[in-house]
Design a protein around this motif. Structure first.
Motif, PDB file in Angstrom:
ATOM      1  N   SER A  28      -0.697 -41.200 -16.311  1.00  8.44           N
ATOM      2  CA  SER A  28      -1.279 -40.446 -17.424  1.00  8.44           C
ATOM      3  C   SER A  28      -2.687 -40.941 -17.733  1.00  8.44           C
ATOM      4  O   SER A  28      -3.588 -40.141 -18.026  1.00  8.44           O
ATOM      5  CB  SER A  28      -0.392 -40.574 -18.667  1.00  8.44           C
ATOM      6  N   LEU A  29      -2.891 -42.241 -17.657  1.00  8.56           N
ATOM      7  CA  LEU A  29      -4.222 -42.806 -17.915  1.00  8.56           C
ATOM      8  C   LEU A  29      -5.220 -42.326 -16.876  1.00  8.56           C
ATOM      9  O   LEU A  29      -6.350 -41.912 -17.209  1.00  8.56           O
ATOM     10  CB  LEU A  29      -4.146 -44.332 -17.917  1.00  8.56           C
ATOM     11  N   ILE A  30      -4.808 -42.343 -15.598  1.00  9.53           N
ATOM     12  CA  ILE A  30      -5.711 -41.943 -14.519  1.00  9.53           C
ATOM     13  C   ILE A  30      -6.018 -40.449 -14.609  1.00  9.53           C
ATOM     14  O   ILE A  30      -7.163 -40.019 -14.390  1.00  9.53           O
ATOM     15  CB  ILE A  30      -5.089 -42.306 -13.159  1.00  9.53           C
ATOM     16  N   LYS A  31      -5.023 -39.645 -14.945  1.00  7.52           N
ATOM     17  CA  LYS A  31      -5.256 -38.208 -15.064  1.00  7.52           C
ATOM     18  C   LYS A  31      -6.164 -37.897 -16.259  1.00  7.52           C
ATOM     19  O   LYS A  31      -6.915 -36.918 -16.226  1.00  7.52           O
ATOM     20  CB  LYS A  31      -3.924 -37.467 -15.176  1.00  7.52           C
ATOM     21  N   THR A  32      -6.114 -38.742 -17.270  1.00  9.45           N
ATOM     22  CA  THR A  32      -7.036 -38.572 -18.394  1.00  9.45           C
ATOM     23  C   THR A  32      -8.462 -38.924 -17.964  1.00  9.45           C
ATOM     24  O   THR A  32      -9.410 -38.202 -18.307  1.00  9.45           O
ATOM     25  CB  THR A  32      -6.600 -39.470 -19.572  1.00  9.45           C
ATOM     26  N   LEU A  33      -8.610 -39.990 -17.204  1.00 16.66           N
ATOM     27  CA  LEU A  33      -9.939 -40.358 -16.699  1.00 16.66           C
ATOM     28  C   LEU A  33     -10.500 -39.284 -15.781  1.00 16.66           C
ATOM     29  O   LEU A  33     -11.691 -38.953 -15.831  1.00 16.66           O
ATOM     30  CB  LEU A  33      -9.857 -41.704 -15.955  1.00 16.66           C
ATOM     31  N   SER A  34      -9.639 -38.698 -14.932  1.00 15.83           N
ATOM     32  CA  SER A  34     -10.101 -37.709 -13.963  1.00 15.83           C
ATOM     33  C   SER A  34     -10.381 -36.348 -14.581  1.00 15.83           C
ATOM     34  O   SER A  34     -10.914 -35.457 -13.919  1.00 15.83           O
ATOM     35  CB  SER A  34      -9.071 -37.541 -12.845  1.00 15.83           C
ATOM     36  N   GLY A  35      -9.991 -36.160 -15.852  1.00 14.50           N
ATOM     37  CA  GLY A  35     -10.206 -34.875 -16.508  1.00 14.50           C
ATOM     38  C   GLY A  35      -9.043 -33.924 -16.387  1.00 14.50           C
ATOM     39  O   GLY A  35      -9.081 -32.817 -16.940  1.00 14.50           O
ATOM     40  N   ALA A  36      -8.000 -34.325 -15.666  1.00 14.55           N
ATOM     41  CA  ALA A  36      -6.834 -33.453 -15.526  1.00 14.55           C
ATOM     42  C   ALA A  36      -6.095 -33.322 -16.860  1.00 14.55           C
ATOM     43  O   ALA A  36      -5.503 -32.284 -17.146  1.00 14.55           O
ATOM     44  CB  ALA A  36      -5.900 -33.989 -14.453  1.00 14.55           C
ATOM     45  N   TYR A  37      -6.098 -34.393 -17.665  1.00 12.89           N
ATOM     46  CA  TYR A  37      -5.543 -34.364 -19.007  1.00 12.89           C
ATOM     47  C   TYR A  37      -6.674 -34.558 -20.015  1.00 12.89           C
ATOM     48  O   TYR A  37      -7.619 -35.316 -19.750  1.00 12.89           O
ATOM     49  CB  TYR A  37      -4.528 -35.494 -19.228  1.00 12.89           C
TER      50      TYR A  37
END
Length: 517
Positions: free
Chosen positions: A66-75
């Motif tokens: 979840s943290l990585i997807k937030t960094l990538s803009g997915a979340y």
């Protein structure tokens, strides 16, 4: 680098000193992300500098993805801020890519039917005057490929013609071709062999020396200690500790991840064994398995060691009826059984859990309930119809027994963490009341906390009287959990080692040469 959710950790994150008067490469502050019924991230803060490898470790479900997807803009975060080089990051995946963020997931995001160059610049092909500039694309592709040691790979090659290890490096080259400054690698070695892993290490070190900031996510702690400059531990959606690697020991790291003392990582215990349950005699399954003989008693855990290609998986599949047997006999409880299919294997009292749980072990888009019931449908049926109430009760009992963490048994299995997926498989295996349980790589791809739970379940199954056979490529696991170790070499079982006589050096000697030094 600092991270944390306590006030001390958050203060440290906000007070992060600037390197050479410059802001850090990446700063995430107070990131909160919730989904219906789940708070995935609880105020996460972390800082990454250039020329630094930061490991993020934690159990499945700790919040890493979840943290990585937030960094990538997915979340999009519910609260908090993200800055790159001191500049707030705009929302969306394109904004993250433009800011220099590249994420390499465990499941590669490449298109096999396209060329290497087309994959490197997918959606961002160099253009001139409104036309694609293939010459520029090939030149830039060669430069990016060279940086990851793929000088001999032509940009015009079809990606699917490359072996998996090279496709993994193409994914890294893709990040370089997009001028990434922050590279996130999520379990990058999961599908690689030893030599390929060593090559990936060299690439990561070169990228760090070139000034890139790298976030490295891995369940393999030896990789963390080999590559990382620092490690952040996540648990229950929060960062709970962060230190330079010189301040971590493996025991400290494991205990921070699971929030409990691990005095004994492998919960082996001496047990009284019953009579022989499984007796395999001179079994052959071409082209790999040749003249394999062994037996397992009730309450016993027997481990099978060997290098890749030795025939371990093939042996279990042949016993279970998933692979053709051309010679030999199988006896269960002293009775010869003819097993020509997995269904016949289940009827004979055997279960087999596959090495690749996603491909062979589970129906990912089906519910927990449906997966648990797969091997028990006949027992659950009356008049040819499966009784829903019986199926639901069976799944609830299995979920409770194996502590499957999910909102309900109607939850989709593919949405579970790897450890919980493995528990669903064990729930299905135990539902038939098997005499023999064969586990192929039972902890592959799951975190250290989930591993300890799987080990405890294995001991419980053996204590209940099952004969347990385990194949594992992790030698410490095999030695830590087995009552006896069988070693395979080129399709044959070449030795049997009692627990007290089984050590790494002896097992490796037999596994690599077929003889004792």
């Amino acid at each position: 680098m600092n991270a944390g959710t306590s006030s001390q950790h958050q203060t440290a994150a906000r007070a992060q000193p600037r390197a050479n008067g410059k802001p850090p490469l990446l700063h995430m502050e107070g990131i909160v992300k919730s989904f219906p019924g789940v708070k995935a991230l609880r105020g996460v803060s972390l800082t990454l500098h250039a020329a630094h490898v930061m490991a993020i470790v934690g159990e499945n479900g700790a919040g890493k993805s979840s943290l990585i997807k937030t960094l990538s803009g997915a979340y999009e975060p519910d609260e908090g801020s993200i800055e790159i080089n001191g500049v707030p990051l705009a929302r969306g995946t394109h904004a993250a890519i433009d800011a220099g963020v590249a994420v390499i997931y465990q499941e590669l995001s490449l298109v096999n039917d396209m060329t290497v160059a087309e994959n490197l610049f997918l959606g961002r092909m160099p253009a001139s005057g409104g036309f694609l500039n293939r010459r520029a694309a090939e030149r830039r592709a060669r430069e990016a490929l060279a940086q990851v040691g793929l000088d001999n790979v032509a940009p015009s090659m079809r990606l699917g013609d490359l072996p998996l290890n090279k496709r993994q490096l193409v994914e890294v080259a893709k990040a370089l071709a997009r001028d990434a400054r922050i590279l996130v690698m999520d379990e990058p070695t999961a599908a690689l062999q030893h030599d390929d892993i060593a090559n990936l290490y060299r690439v990561v070190r070169r990228l760090r020396e070139a000034g890139m900031g790298i976030i490295f996510i891995s369940h393999h702690l030896e990789e963390v200690f080999e590559l990382a400059d620092s490690a952040v531990v996540m648990r229950d959606g929060a960062t709970v500790d962060a230190r330079p690697m010189a301040q971590w020991t493996e025991q400290d790291l494991v205990q921070a991840m699971v929030a409990r003392n691990l005095d004994s990582f492998y919960p082996w215990e001496p047990r009284d064994y019953g009579p022989v349950v499984l007796d395999v005699r001179d079994l052959a399954s071409p082209p790999v398995v040749r003249h394999a003989s062994f037996s397992v008693r009730a309450g016993e855990i027997v481990g099978i060691a060997g290098i890749a290609g030795a025939g371990r998986t093939e042996l279990l599949k042949a016993i279970f009826g998933a692979q053709k047997v051309t010679q030999g006999e199988i006896h269960v409880h002293g009775r010869k059984v003819d097993i020509h299919s997995p269904a016949a294997g289940v009827r004979a009292g055997l279960v087999y859990t596959a090495e690749d749980r996603k491909l062979e072990g589970l129906v990912l888009d089906a519910s927990i309930e449906e997966n648990v019931a797969l091997s028990s449908l006949k027992a659950l049926a009356t008049g040819g119809f499966v009784r829903s109430a019986r199926k639901r009760k069976l799944a609830q009992q299995a979920s409770a027994r194996f502590a499957v963490r999910a909102p309900s048994v109607t939850s989709i299995t593919g949405n579970l963490s790897g450890g919980n997926q493995q528990k669903v498989i064990l729930g299905r295996a135990s539902a038939t009341g098997p005499a023999v349980i064969m586990l192929d790589e039972p902890t592959r791809g799951i975190d250290v906390g989930a591993k300890t739970e799987i080990y405890a379940h294995m001991i419980a199954m053996a204590r209940a009287g099952a004969a347990v056979v385990m194949v594992s490529s992790e030698l410490p696991e095999l030695l830590g959990m087995s009552d006896r170790v069988l070693v395979m070499y080129r399709g044959r079982i070449v030795t049997e080692l009692p627990r007290d006589n089984a050590d790494s050096e002896t097992v490796i000697q037999w596994a690599t040469t077929g003889v004792r030094a």
